[in-house]
Structure formats: structure tokens, C-alpha cells
Write a protein that holds these residues in place. Structure first.
Motif, PDB file in Angstrom:
ATOM      1  N   GLU A  22      -3.542   7.011   3.889  1.00 27.74           N
ATOM      2  CA  GLU A  22      -2.254   7.680   4.118  1.00 27.74           C
ATOM      3  C   GLU A  22      -1.177   6.629   4.347  1.00 27.74           C
ATOM      4  OE1 GLU A  22      -0.201  10.781   7.346  1.00 27.74           O
ATOM      5  OE2 GLU A  22      -2.323  10.217   7.538  1.00 27.74           O
ATOM      6  N   SER A  23      -0.004   6.864   3.790  1.00 32.15           N
ATOM      7  CA  SER A  23       1.114   5.952   4.006  1.00 32.15           C
ATOM      8  C   SER A  23       2.320   6.719   4.513  1.00 32.15           C
ATOM      9  CB  SER A  23       1.446   5.182   2.722  1.00 32.15           C
ATOM     10  OG  SER A  23       1.764   6.070   1.669  1.00 32.15           O
ATOM     11  N   GLN A  24       3.275   5.965   5.089  1.00 27.32           N
ATOM     12  CA  GLN A  24       4.452   6.584   5.694  1.00 27.32           C
ATOM     13  C   GLN A  24       5.578   5.560   5.722  1.00 27.32           C
ATOM     14  OE1 GLN A  24       3.387   7.436   9.761  1.00 27.32           O
ATOM     15  NE2 GLN A  24       3.098   5.294  10.291  1.00 27.32           N
ATOM     16  N   ALA A  25       6.789   6.009   6.049  1.00 22.36           N
ATOM     17  CA  ALA A  25       7.893   5.082   6.270  1.00 22.36           C
ATOM     18  C   ALA A  25       7.624   4.322   7.563  1.00 22.36           C
ATOM     19  CB  ALA A  25       9.208   5.838   6.351  1.00 22.36           C
ATOM     20  N   TYR A  26       7.893   3.022   7.552  1.00 25.83           N
ATOM     21  CA  TYR A  26       7.574   2.194   8.719  1.00 25.83           C
ATOM     22  C   TYR A  26       8.697   2.175   9.742  1.00 25.83           C
ATOM     23  CZ  TYR A  26       6.701  -1.998  11.501  1.00 25.83           C
ATOM     24  OH  TYR A  26       6.534  -2.874  12.533  1.00 25.83           O
ATOM     25  N   SER A  27       9.924   1.913   9.278  1.00 31.51           N
ATOM     26  CA  SER A  27      11.034   1.773  10.222  1.00 31.51           C
ATOM     27  C   SER A  27      12.338   2.005   9.491  1.00 31.51           C
ATOM     28  CB  SER A  27      11.010   0.374  10.847  1.00 31.51           C
ATOM     29  OG  SER A  27      12.186   0.131  11.575  1.00 31.51           O
ATOM     30  N   ASP A  28      13.214   2.789  10.101  1.00 34.94           N
ATOM     31  CA  ASP A  28      14.502   3.065   9.484  1.00 34.94           C
ATOM     32  C   ASP A  28      15.361   1.812   9.379  1.00 34.94           C
ATOM     33  OD1 ASP A  28      13.907   5.709   9.123  1.00 34.94           O
ATOM     34  OD2 ASP A  28      14.859   6.367  10.985  1.00 34.94           O
ATOM     35  N   ASP A  29      15.273   0.925  10.389  1.00 31.64           N
ATOM     36  CA  ASP A  29      16.127  -0.269  10.358  1.00 31.64           C
ATOM     37  C   ASP A  29      15.644  -1.274   9.319  1.00 31.64           C
ATOM     38  OD1 ASP A  29      13.870  -0.620  12.003  1.00 31.64           O
ATOM     39  OD2 ASP A  29      14.816  -2.290  13.074  1.00 31.64           O
ATOM     40  N   ILE A  30      14.333  -1.311   9.046  1.00 29.51           N
ATOM     41  CA  ILE A  30      13.820  -2.197   8.005  1.00 29.51           C
ATOM     42  C   ILE A  30      13.915  -1.514   6.642  1.00 29.51           C
ATOM     43  CG2 ILE A  30      11.755  -3.392   7.148  1.00 29.51           C
ATOM     44  CD1 ILE A  30      10.902  -3.840   9.992  1.00 29.51           C
ATOM     45  N   GLY A  31      13.714  -0.210   6.646  1.00 28.98           N
ATOM     46  CA  GLY A  31      13.835   0.528   5.395  1.00 28.98           C
ATOM     47  C   GLY A  31      12.602   0.503   4.533  1.00 28.98           C
ATOM     48  N   TRP A  32      11.443   0.216   5.127  1.00 31.29           N
ATOM     49  CA  TRP A  32      10.210   0.202   4.351  1.00 31.29           C
ATOM     50  C   TRP A  32       9.694   1.618   4.167  1.00 31.29           C
ATOM     51  CZ3 TRP A  32       6.706  -4.178   6.714  1.00 31.29           C
ATOM     52  CH2 TRP A  32       7.277  -5.416   6.432  1.00 31.29           C
ATOM     53  N   ALA A  33       9.308   1.927   2.965  1.00 34.52           N
ATOM     54  CA  ALA A  33       8.602   3.170   2.674  1.00 34.52           C
ATOM     55  C   ALA A  33       7.184   2.822   2.252  1.00 34.52           C
ATOM     56  CB  ALA A  33       9.316   3.925   1.558  1.00 34.52           C
ATOM     57  N   ASP A  34       6.312   3.818   2.266  1.00 33.89           N
ATOM     58  CA  ASP A  34       4.960   3.645   1.716  1.00 33.89           C
ATOM     59  C   ASP A  34       4.158   2.567   2.431  1.00 33.89           C
ATOM     60  OD1 ASP A  34       5.435   5.576  -0.445  1.00 33.89           O
ATOM     61  OD2 ASP A  34       6.773   4.043  -1.237  1.00 33.89           O
ATOM     62  N   VAL A  35       4.234   2.536   3.752  1.00 37.27           N
ATOM     63  CA  VAL A  35       3.433   1.613   4.551  1.00 37.27           C
ATOM     64  C   VAL A  35       2.172   2.343   5.013  1.00 37.27           C
ATOM     65  CG1 VAL A  35       3.348   0.209   6.649  1.00 37.27           C
ATOM     66  CG2 VAL A  35       5.479   0.382   5.336  1.00 37.27           C
ATOM     67  N   PRO A  36       0.976   1.796   4.768  1.00 37.13           N
ATOM     68  CA  PRO A  36      -0.233   2.468   5.245  1.00 37.13           C
ATOM     69  C   PRO A  36      -0.178   2.705   6.757  1.00 37.13           C
ATOM     70  CG  PRO A  36      -0.810   0.696   3.736  1.00 37.13           C
ATOM     71  CD  PRO A  36       0.665   0.569   4.027  1.00 37.13           C
ATOM     72  N   VAL A  37      -0.606   3.881   7.174  1.00 41.61           N
ATOM     73  CA  VAL A  37      -0.646   4.195   8.603  1.00 41.61           C
ATOM     74  C   VAL A  37      -1.544   3.208   9.334  1.00 41.61           C
ATOM     75  CG1 VAL A  37      -1.327   5.932  10.304  1.00 41.61           C
ATOM     76  CG2 VAL A  37      -0.158   6.629   8.199  1.00 41.61           C
ATOM     77  N   ASP A  38      -2.665   2.865   8.718  1.00 42.30           N
ATOM     78  CA  ASP A  38      -3.596   1.871   9.265  1.00 42.30           C
ATOM     79  C   ASP A  38      -3.788   0.798   8.197  1.00 42.30           C
ATOM     80  OD1 ASP A  38      -5.425   0.526  10.799  1.00 42.30           O
ATOM     81  OD2 ASP A  38      -7.081   1.915  10.429  1.00 42.30           O
ATOM     82  N   PRO A  39      -2.898  -0.196   8.153  1.00 43.03           N
ATOM     83  CA  PRO A  39      -2.920  -1.162   7.051  1.00 43.03           C
ATOM     84  C   PRO A  39      -4.234  -1.941   6.960  1.00 43.03           C
ATOM     85  CG  PRO A  39      -0.872  -1.343   8.289  1.00 43.03           C
ATOM     86  CD  PRO A  39      -1.800  -0.476   9.093  1.00 43.03           C
ATOM     87  N   PRO A  40      -4.826  -2.014   5.766  1.00 40.70           N
ATOM     88  CA  PRO A  40      -6.009  -2.854   5.585  1.00 40.70           C
ATOM     89  C   PRO A  40      -5.655  -4.315   5.873  1.00 40.70           C
ATOM     90  CG  PRO A  40      -5.698  -1.392   3.706  1.00 40.70           C
ATOM     91  CD  PRO A  40      -4.457  -1.311   4.527  1.00 40.70           C
ATOM     92  N   ILE A  41      -6.595  -5.021   6.455  1.00 45.54           N
ATOM     93  CA  ILE A  41      -6.386  -6.432   6.802  1.00 45.54           C
ATOM     94  C   ILE A  41      -7.108  -7.322   5.793  1.00 45.54           C
ATOM     95  CG2 ILE A  41      -6.765  -8.213   8.557  1.00 45.54           C
ATOM     96  CD1 ILE A  41      -6.784  -5.897  10.625  1.00 45.54           C
ATOM     97  N   LEU A  42      -6.399  -8.310   5.293  1.00 53.33           N
ATOM     98  CA  LEU A  42      -7.007  -9.345   4.476  1.00 53.33           C
ATOM     99  C   LEU A  42      -7.452 -10.447   5.429  1.00 53.33           C
ATOM    100  CD1 LEU A  42      -7.782 -10.743   1.863  1.00 53.33           C
ATOM    101  CD2 LEU A  42      -5.382 -11.380   1.550  1.00 53.33           C
TER     102      LEU A  42
END
Length: 196
Positions: free
Chosen positions: A167-187
Motif C-alpha cells: 500500500e502507498s500513500q502521500a507522505y507529506s504535504d510540505d514535501i509533496g511526495w505521492a505514492d510512498v509505501p506505508v511501510d517502505p521496503p529497506i535495501l
């Protein structure tokens, strides 16, 4: 300045700035294993088609600069992107920009890896993405630059598919990121696969 002069100049500057020994210099198709929090993905890089891009990528690998970064962008049926931010969404340091090699004949097809960039064609640094579909819109067209493909997944497509289902979501209005995974996979790290 003509494009050819620009290309030669920036290419020369790139080679001069890269001072470390090549990784597997006699191997045109070196492989790396991305060890992630969701499993391992093995990628075969294409040094023949994208020599500057592969050299640039290996600089970050050799210095462990991809360790503990996240996949911060997930657009379903399009791409999943990472390599540029830590788990606190802080920028990781970048080397100089790399010449765009999108005209190398490799296509942004499902399971390939390509360089992310800004609006300018020669603006890629460290971020990369996996194509989750055949994305011909990212290929060069009618004189427009595309996004440089420099490898393909040879093992771990199931891990990519699992990431694509997150699942993805907008991260922050001030940064303006969309489509950020709710639980981002870690490399966690990238390992160079021993040459046969």
C-alpha cells in the motif's frame, strides 16, 4: 556548443573523476544481489549497453552507499524507486551526475532496472527504479531523452511482485511526495555476485 562536443566533454570528465578500480572489469554482464527486507533480488547489469551508468552504480555499491536505504516511491503497475533516502527520509549524498545512455537499445520493460533522474536528461545520480510494467513512455522517442535501462532481474521477480502489492500513500504535504509505501521496503545492502 554541439551535442557531440557536450557529450565528449562530459564523458571525459566522468572518466577522469572515477578513480577506483573496476568491479569485474572483464565481465560485460556482472551481477549484483539486492538484499532487501522483503527478500533478495539478483540483477544482471549490462556494461556493454550502459557502461557509464554501470560504472556510476558500482561506485555507490563499492562504498556501501546503498546500505539501509529505502524504496520510497511505488506507483502500481508502473515503477518502484529507491536508493536515495535513508529510513528517516533523509537524502543520501550523491556523486556527480551521469550521462544519459537511454539510447542504448535497452527498453523500460517489466523487470528491468533504470536510472531515475530529474527533468534534465543528464541529471541521474544514485536513485534507480524497477519497471513494474512495460513502460514504453520512459524510452527515448522522437529525439526526446528517455530513462537509462542498465540491467534486468534474473532472480527474485517474486520479491518485486510482493513489493508491487504494498500500500502507498502521500507522505507529506510540505514535501509533496505521492505514492510512498506505508511501510517502505529497506535495501539492506547490495552484494556483487562472484564471477563464474
Amino acid at each position: 556548443m554541439t551535442f557531440l562536443k557536450y557529450f565528449i566533454g562530459i564523458t571525459a570528465a566522468f572518466f577522469i573523476s572515477v578513480g577506483h578500480a573496476e568491479i569485474q572489469p572483464d565481465n560485460p554482464f556482472p551481477r549484483v544481489k539486492l538484499v532487501t527486507s522483503m527478500g533478495d533480488i539478483t540483477v544482471e547489469l549490462n556494461r556493454d549497453a550502459a557502461p557509464l551508468t554501470v560504472k556510476n552504480f558500482f561506485r555507490y555499491v563499492k562504498k556501501a552507499q546503498y546500505n539501509d536505504t529505502i524504496f520510497h516511491r511505488l506507483v502500481p503497475d508502473f515503477v518502484i524507486q529507491g536508493g536515495g533516502y535513508d529510513e528517516d527520509f533523509q537524502d543520501k549524498p550523491s556523486y556527480e551526475k551521469v550521462v544519459n545512455e537511454s539510447g542504448n537499445g535497452l527498453k523500460n520493460e517489466y523487470g528491468t532496472v533504470a536510472m531515475a533522474r530529474e527533468r534534465g536528461p543528464h541529471s541521474a545520480t544514485r536513485q534507480f527504479f524497477f519497471n513494474l510494467n512495460d513502460n514504453s513512455s520512459l524510452d527515448p522517442d522522437d529525439g526526446d531523452w528517455g530513462y537509462t535501462v542498465f540491467g534486468r532481474i534474473v532472480d527474485g521477480l517474486d520479491v518485486l511482485e510482493a513489493m508491487a502489492e504494498l500500500e502507498s500513500q502521500a507522505y507529506s504535504d510540505d514535501i509533496g511526495w505521492a505514492d510512498v509505501p506505508v511501510d517502505p521496503p529497506i535495501l539492506k545492502r547490495i552484494e556483487v555476485v562472484p564471477q563464474n
